[in-house]
Design a protein around this motif. Structure first.
Motif, PDB file in Angstrom:
ATOM      1  N   ILE A  85       0.836  -1.202   0.000  1.00  0.00           N
ATOM      2  CA  ILE A  85       0.000   0.000   0.000  1.00  0.00           C
ATOM      3  C   ILE A  85       0.873   1.255   0.000  1.00  0.00           C
ATOM      4  O   ILE A  85       0.605   2.224  -0.737  1.00  0.00           O
ATOM      5  CB  ILE A  85      -0.941  -0.001   1.218  1.00  0.00           C
ATOM      6  N   GLN A  86       1.891   1.262   0.815  1.00  0.00           N
ATOM      7  CA  GLN A  86       2.795   2.415   0.853  1.00  0.00           C
ATOM      8  C   GLN A  86       3.452   2.650  -0.495  1.00  0.00           C
ATOM      9  O   GLN A  86       3.603   3.797  -0.943  1.00  0.00           O
ATOM     10  CB  GLN A  86       3.850   2.217   1.942  1.00  0.00           C
ATOM     11  N   LYS A  87       3.802   1.568  -1.183  1.00  0.00           N
ATOM     12  CA  LYS A  87       4.414   1.689  -2.512  1.00  0.00           C
ATOM     13  C   LYS A  87       3.398   2.242  -3.524  1.00  0.00           C
ATOM     14  O   LYS A  87       3.724   3.121  -4.346  1.00  0.00           O
ATOM     15  CB  LYS A  87       4.907   0.316  -2.960  1.00  0.00           C
ATOM     16  N   ILE A  88       2.149   1.751  -3.469  1.00  0.00           N
ATOM     17  CA  ILE A  88       1.105   2.242  -4.380  1.00  0.00           C
ATOM     18  C   ILE A  88       0.884   3.739  -4.176  1.00  0.00           C
ATOM     19  O   ILE A  88       0.837   4.524  -5.138  1.00  0.00           O
ATOM     20  CB  ILE A  88      -0.203   1.468  -4.150  1.00  0.00           C
ATOM     21  N   LEU A  89       0.743   4.148  -2.906  1.00  0.00           N
ATOM     22  CA  LEU A  89       0.488   5.561  -2.619  1.00  0.00           C
ATOM     23  C   LEU A  89       1.666   6.438  -3.019  1.00  0.00           C
ATOM     24  O   LEU A  89       1.484   7.568  -3.500  1.00  0.00           O
ATOM     25  CB  LEU A  89       0.176   5.740  -1.135  1.00  0.00           C
ATOM     26  N   SER A  90       2.860   5.932  -2.844  1.00  0.00           N
ATOM     27  CA  SER A  90       4.044   6.680  -3.266  1.00  0.00           C
ATOM     28  C   SER A  90       4.084   6.829  -4.784  1.00  0.00           C
ATOM     29  O   SER A  90       4.377   7.920  -5.302  1.00  0.00           O
ATOM     30  CB  SER A  90       5.306   5.967  -2.764  1.00  0.00           C
ATOM     31  N   ASP A  91       3.770   5.761  -5.510  1.00  0.00           N
ATOM     32  CA  ASP A  91       3.791   5.814  -6.975  1.00  0.00           C
ATOM     33  C   ASP A  91       2.761   6.808  -7.512  1.00  0.00           C
ATOM     34  O   ASP A  91       2.977   7.424  -8.565  1.00  0.00           O
ATOM     35  CB  ASP A  91       3.510   4.421  -7.557  1.00  0.00           C
ATOM     36  N   PHE A  92       1.648   6.976  -6.796  1.00  0.00           N
ATOM     37  CA  PHE A  92       0.600   7.905  -7.243  1.00  0.00           C
ATOM     38  C   PHE A  92       0.699   9.271  -6.569  1.00  0.00           C
ATOM     39  O   PHE A  92      -0.194  10.102  -6.706  1.00  0.00           O
ATOM     40  CB  PHE A  92      -0.777   7.293  -6.972  1.00  0.00           C
ATOM     41  N   ASN A  93       1.800   9.479  -5.831  1.00  0.00           N
ATOM     42  CA  ASN A  93       2.040  10.769  -5.175  1.00  0.00           C
ATOM     43  C   ASN A  93       0.937  11.152  -4.185  1.00  0.00           C
ATOM     44  O   ASN A  93       0.545  12.321  -4.079  1.00  0.00           O
ATOM     45  CB  ASN A  93       2.197  11.883  -6.218  1.00  0.00           C
ATOM     46  N   HIS A  94       0.466  10.162  -3.444  1.00  0.00           N
ATOM     47  CA  HIS A  94      -0.555  10.426  -2.424  1.00  0.00           C
ATOM     48  C   HIS A  94      -0.206   9.709  -1.113  1.00  0.00           C
ATOM     49  O   HIS A  94      -1.042   8.996  -0.541  1.00  0.00           O
ATOM     50  CB  HIS A  94      -1.938   9.976  -2.898  1.00  0.00           C
ATOM     51  N   SER A 133     -11.270  -3.415  -3.174  1.00  0.00           N
ATOM     52  CA  SER A 133     -11.647  -2.084  -2.714  1.00  0.00           C
ATOM     53  C   SER A 133     -10.502  -1.091  -2.871  1.00  0.00           C
ATOM     54  O   SER A 133     -10.716   0.063  -3.247  1.00  0.00           O
ATOM     55  CB  SER A 133     -12.104  -2.137  -1.258  1.00  0.00           C
ATOM     56  N   VAL A 134      -9.286  -1.547  -2.576  1.00  0.00           N
ATOM     57  CA  VAL A 134      -8.121  -0.669  -2.761  1.00  0.00           C
ATOM     58  C   VAL A 134      -7.971  -0.280  -4.228  1.00  0.00           C
ATOM     59  O   VAL A 134      -7.747   0.896  -4.566  1.00  0.00           O
ATOM     60  CB  VAL A 134      -6.841  -1.349  -2.250  1.00  0.00           C
ATOM     61  N   SER A 135      -8.133  -1.235  -5.122  1.00  0.00           N
ATOM     62  CA  SER A 135      -8.020  -0.945  -6.559  1.00  0.00           C
ATOM     63  C   SER A 135      -9.070   0.067  -7.004  1.00  0.00           C
ATOM     64  O   SER A 135      -8.782   1.003  -7.756  1.00  0.00           O
ATOM     65  CB  SER A 135      -8.168  -2.241  -7.370  1.00  0.00           C
ATOM     66  N   GLN A 136     -10.307  -0.110  -6.517  1.00  0.00           N
ATOM     67  CA  GLN A 136     -11.369   0.827  -6.867  1.00  0.00           C
ATOM     68  C   GLN A 136     -11.133   2.201  -6.247  1.00  0.00           C
ATOM     69  O   GLN A 136     -11.410   3.238  -6.869  1.00  0.00           O
ATOM     70  CB  GLN A 136     -12.723   0.269  -6.411  1.00  0.00           C
ATOM     71  N   ASN A 152     -10.119   8.015  -8.005  1.00  0.00           N
ATOM     72  CA  ASN A 152      -9.461   9.249  -7.561  1.00  0.00           C
ATOM     73  C   ASN A 152      -9.377   9.345  -6.036  1.00  0.00           C
ATOM     74  O   ASN A 152      -9.612  10.398  -5.440  1.00  0.00           O
ATOM     75  CB  ASN A 152     -10.194  10.479  -8.111  1.00  0.00           C
ATOM     76  N   PHE A 153      -9.047   8.205  -5.411  1.00  0.00           N
ATOM     77  CA  PHE A 153      -8.802   8.139  -3.970  1.00  0.00           C
ATOM     78  C   PHE A 153     -10.016   8.605  -3.157  1.00  0.00           C
ATOM     79  O   PHE A 153      -9.892   9.357  -2.196  1.00  0.00           O
ATOM     80  CB  PHE A 153      -7.548   8.947  -3.603  1.00  0.00           C
ATOM     81  N   THR A 154     -11.172   8.134  -3.585  1.00  0.00           N
ATOM     82  CA  THR A 154     -12.427   8.449  -2.898  1.00  0.00           C
ATOM     83  C   THR A 154     -12.915   7.212  -2.150  1.00  0.00           C
ATOM     84  O   THR A 154     -13.194   6.185  -2.769  1.00  0.00           O
ATOM     85  CB  THR A 154     -13.508   8.892  -3.905  1.00  0.00           C
ATOM     86  N   PRO A 155     -13.035   7.267  -0.824  1.00  0.00           N
ATOM     87  CA  PRO A 155     -13.472   6.081  -0.074  1.00  0.00           C
ATOM     88  C   PRO A 155     -14.952   5.808  -0.273  1.00  0.00           C
ATOM     89  O   PRO A 155     -15.777   6.720  -0.286  1.00  0.00           O
ATOM     90  CB  PRO A 155     -13.167   6.453   1.382  1.00  0.00           C
TER      91      PRO A 155
END
Length: 350
Positions: free
Chosen positions: A36-45, A71-74, A79-82
């Motif tokens: 998850i940390q890697k995904i968020l870093s790659d997307f600058n969030h 759910s994480v993929s969605q 656009n990072f909307t829960p």
């Protein structure tokens, strides 16, 4: 779920099964925290880590903490909307069927789960759907086992290392309160809880009667509510048929847990009320509410039974506990039932 009952007499056997409680391959059931940390870093969030974990973390497979991959993929795609993305990825009919007519104990357990109270007890990994048709206690163990295997519960460990089970995260908690519990006990769509609260706020017996009548018609069978009367199994004065209605309306109350603390069959005044609703904010717009139930021998007797129940609330001062809690407006509802029909009457605080 674990594949159970496999044997040499079936077309499928000799399987190696790895359940949610085992450590082997556990890190491959979803995203790990590091991923998850890697995904968020790659997307600058990177600032989204707490939000994504609050919503989709909490699953424990063996010794691995896992986030829901769908759910994480969605969440990232949207656009990072829960949101409750998992809800639309599966059909909840099995869980709905299991709780179609909940007992008092089921209602209290589910209410506790929504408020962070864990389940403890016998949860089996080798459960199969054939185990669901058992005695009440055996069925309850099977239900919670199915809920664990299908993601509605997750294991955690207390300070003594004892295993208990909780709702995994915010997504699943909202699925419980906004969808599953609503459909289990009354349909009515996502606004079901709001309709009950609106009826209470306005002191409207007509509105409440309409909501409960719809609930009966949409989610129960005529046979779920026996018209025969007689003492309950515990020997008290509660009628067998009345208990079924009590359990059903108690289940509906889960949809308004955000504004009310709900109590059932407790001592107050000179007796024991059926259901009491204590507003979480005693100075807010929602009143305290007492509800009493009576079953009728015929449809034409429903009004009289409801009026009798209303008199019982008054005569036995069932509102005493609400008054002690500082509630100044207490509305008293009584419900008369016959089959799948209900009549609601009210005495509003002057």
């Amino acid at each position: 779920m674990r594949i159970a009952k496999a044997s040499i007499f079936t077309g499928l056997g000799n399987l190696g099964v790895y359940s949610v409680m085992e450590d082997d391959y556990s890190q491959y059931f979803g995203f790990t925290k590091e991923e998850i940390q890697k995904i968020l870093s790659d997307f600058n969030h990177p600032e989204k880590e707490k939000e994504i974990c609050d919503w989709y973390d909490g699953y424990r497979f063996g010794n691995s903490d896992i986030l829901n991959p769908w759910s994480v993929s969605q969440y990232v795609t949207k656009n990072f909307t829960p949101d409750t993305y998992w809800l639309n990825s599966s059909e909840n009919s099995i869980i709905k069927d299991l709780f179609r007519m909940p007992t008092d104990k089921d209602v209290e357990t589910l209410r506790g789960l929504l408020n962070g109270v864990p389940i403890t007890g016998d949860i089996r990994e080798d459960i199969s759907y054939g185990d669901l048709n058992r005695t009440e206690d055996g069925k309850r163990s099977a239900i919670y086992s199915v809920m664990l295997a299908t993601g509605y519960l997750t294991p955690e460990y207390d300070d003594l290392g004892l295993r208990q089970f909780v709702i995994p995260n915010e997504e699943v908690r909202r699925i419980y309160s906004r969808e599953i519990l609503i459909h289990l006990w009354g349909g009515g769509g996502p606004d079901f809880g709001e309709r009950i609260k609106t009826a209470f706020a306005h002191g409207s017996a007509e509105m409440l009667e309409t909501v409960i009548q719809e609930a009966f018609c949409e989610s129960t069978s005529y046979l779920d509510f026996p018209k025969e009367t007689g003492n309950g199994d515990d020997g008290d004065k509660e009628k067998t048929g009345e208990r079924a209605y009590h359990n059903f309306v108690g289940g509906l109350s889960l949809a308004i847990d955000d504004e009310y603390m709900v109590r059932s069959n407790e001592e107050s005044g000179l007796g024991r009320f059926d259901i009491s609703y204590l507003p979480r904010n005693v100075s807010g717009v929602y009143p305290g509410v007492i509800i009493e139930f009576e079953t009728a021998k015929s449809e034409k007797d429903m009004d009289a039974e409801a009026e009798e129940a209303l008199s019982q609330i008054e005569d036995k001062m069932y509102d005493a506990k609400l008054k002690d809690a500082g509630v100044t407006r207490i509305d008293k509802y009584a419900m008369g039932f016959y089959g799948k029909k209900v009549k609601v009457v009210i005495k509003v605080k002057e």
